[in-house]
Design a protein around this motif. Structure first.
Motif, PDB file in Angstrom:
ATOM      1  N   ASN A 151       0.809  -1.223   0.000  1.00 21.60           N
ATOM      2  CA  ASN A 151       0.000   0.000   0.000  1.00 21.60           C
ATOM      3  C   ASN A 151       0.843   1.274   0.000  1.00 21.60           C
ATOM      4  OD1 ASN A 151      -2.483  -1.349   0.026  1.00 21.60           O
ATOM      5  ND2 ASN A 151      -2.495  -1.493   2.253  1.00 21.60           N
ATOM      6  N   CYS A 152       2.171   1.130   0.066  1.00 23.10           N
ATOM      7  CA  CYS A 152       3.095   2.270   0.079  1.00 23.10           C
ATOM      8  C   CYS A 152       2.828   3.219   1.250  1.00 23.10           C
ATOM      9  CB  CYS A 152       3.041   3.035  -1.248  1.00 23.10           C
ATOM     10  SG  CYS A 152       3.423   2.025  -2.690  1.00 23.10           S
ATOM     11  N   TRP A 153       2.586   2.646   2.427  1.00 24.91           N
ATOM     12  CA  TRP A 153       2.304   3.451   3.603  1.00 24.91           C
ATOM     13  C   TRP A 153       3.579   4.026   4.196  1.00 24.91           C
ATOM     14  CZ3 TRP A 153      -1.292  -0.572   6.379  1.00 24.91           C
ATOM     15  CH2 TRP A 153      -2.554  -0.557   5.775  1.00 24.91           C
ATOM     16  N   THR A 154       3.465   5.222   4.721  1.00 21.67           N
ATOM     17  CA  THR A 154       4.555   5.837   5.482  1.00 21.67           C
ATOM     18  C   THR A 154       4.527   5.260   6.895  1.00 21.67           C
ATOM     19  OG1 THR A 154       3.158   7.615   6.331  1.00 21.67           O
ATOM     20  CG2 THR A 154       4.260   8.011   4.195  1.00 21.67           C
ATOM     21  N   GLN A 155       5.514   5.596   7.702  1.00 23.67           N
ATOM     22  CA  GLN A 155       5.540   5.142   9.101  1.00 23.67           C
ATOM     23  C   GLN A 155       4.307   5.665   9.846  1.00 23.67           C
ATOM     24  OE1 GLN A 155       7.784   2.570   8.858  1.00 23.67           O
ATOM     25  NE2 GLN A 155       8.351   3.102  10.940  1.00 23.67           N
ATOM     26  N   SER A 156       3.920   6.888   9.538  1.00 26.94           N
ATOM     27  CA  SER A 156       2.737   7.476  10.161  1.00 26.94           C
ATOM     28  C   SER A 156       1.459   6.740   9.742  1.00 26.94           C
ATOM     29  CB  SER A 156       2.644   8.957   9.774  1.00 26.94           C
ATOM     30  OG  SER A 156       1.510   9.541  10.349  1.00 26.94           O
TER      31      SER A 156
END
Length: 181
Positions: free
Chosen positions: A33-38
């Motif tokens: 999903n290409c999520w950031t750490q946040s």
């Protein structure tokens, strides 16, 4: 034209699921999903239910890494590893339980007990605890004499021997005294 991928949503985490397995799946879908750490922190917090969501009272502002550490501390196997290391050896084959059900239980217990250990060590331990759990010394000896190389080889051999033993008993029971067999 770019193709839009479907977003994969994480499963819920209730505190009963193996935390290490859950985190592997979660990290895989976060990468997809290409999520950031946040993003990962927000989605993980949203996935918490049951006893796991109680962690939010102390982790509301936690980063993803902090949340993972807290989850592992609360639900992980690191602190419980000694307990887990004994459980596979205590597991015994239950009446009416199939070998596949026993196998699943042994694999789960061994994965919890030896998470992070070398795969060959885990496999050997799995094989030995499976054989020890069969509750039939003669059958266990037959398996050990054939010295299966792996856990799955031991399971395959056990299933084959079980069928042969049942077949022999059925043939023996069907032969009546005085009747040609």
């Amino acid at each position: 034209p770019s193709i839009r991928r479907t977003t994969i949503k994480p499963d819920k985490l209730d505190g009963l699921t193996c935390i290490e397995s859950y985190l592997v799946k979660f990290d895989s879908l976060a990468q997809y999903n290409c999520w950031t750490q946040s993003d990962k922190a927000a989605h993980l917090k949203n996935a918490l239910i049951g006893s796991a969501q109680l962690l939010l009272f102390e982790a509301a502002d936690s980063t993803y890494d902090e949340l993972v550490r807290k989850l592992r501390r609360r639900f992980g196997s690191a602190e419980q590893q000694e307990k887990f290391r004994n459980e596979p050896w205590l597991r015994k084959h239950k009446p009416q339980e199939s070998q596949q059900e026993l196998t699943h239980a042994i694999e789960r217990l061994t994965a919890l007990a030896f998470h992070g250990d070398h795969p060959k060590l885990r496999d050997r331990t799995c094989k030995d605890t499976f054989i020890d759990s069969l509750n039939d010394p003669d059958f266990e000896l037959k398996l050990r004499e054939r010295d299966p190389e792996s856990f799955h080889a031991a399971l395959s051999l056990a299933m084959k021997l079980e069928v042969l033993c049942k077949s022999h008993v059925m043939r023996t029971d069907s032969v009546q005294p005085g009747m040609p067999g």
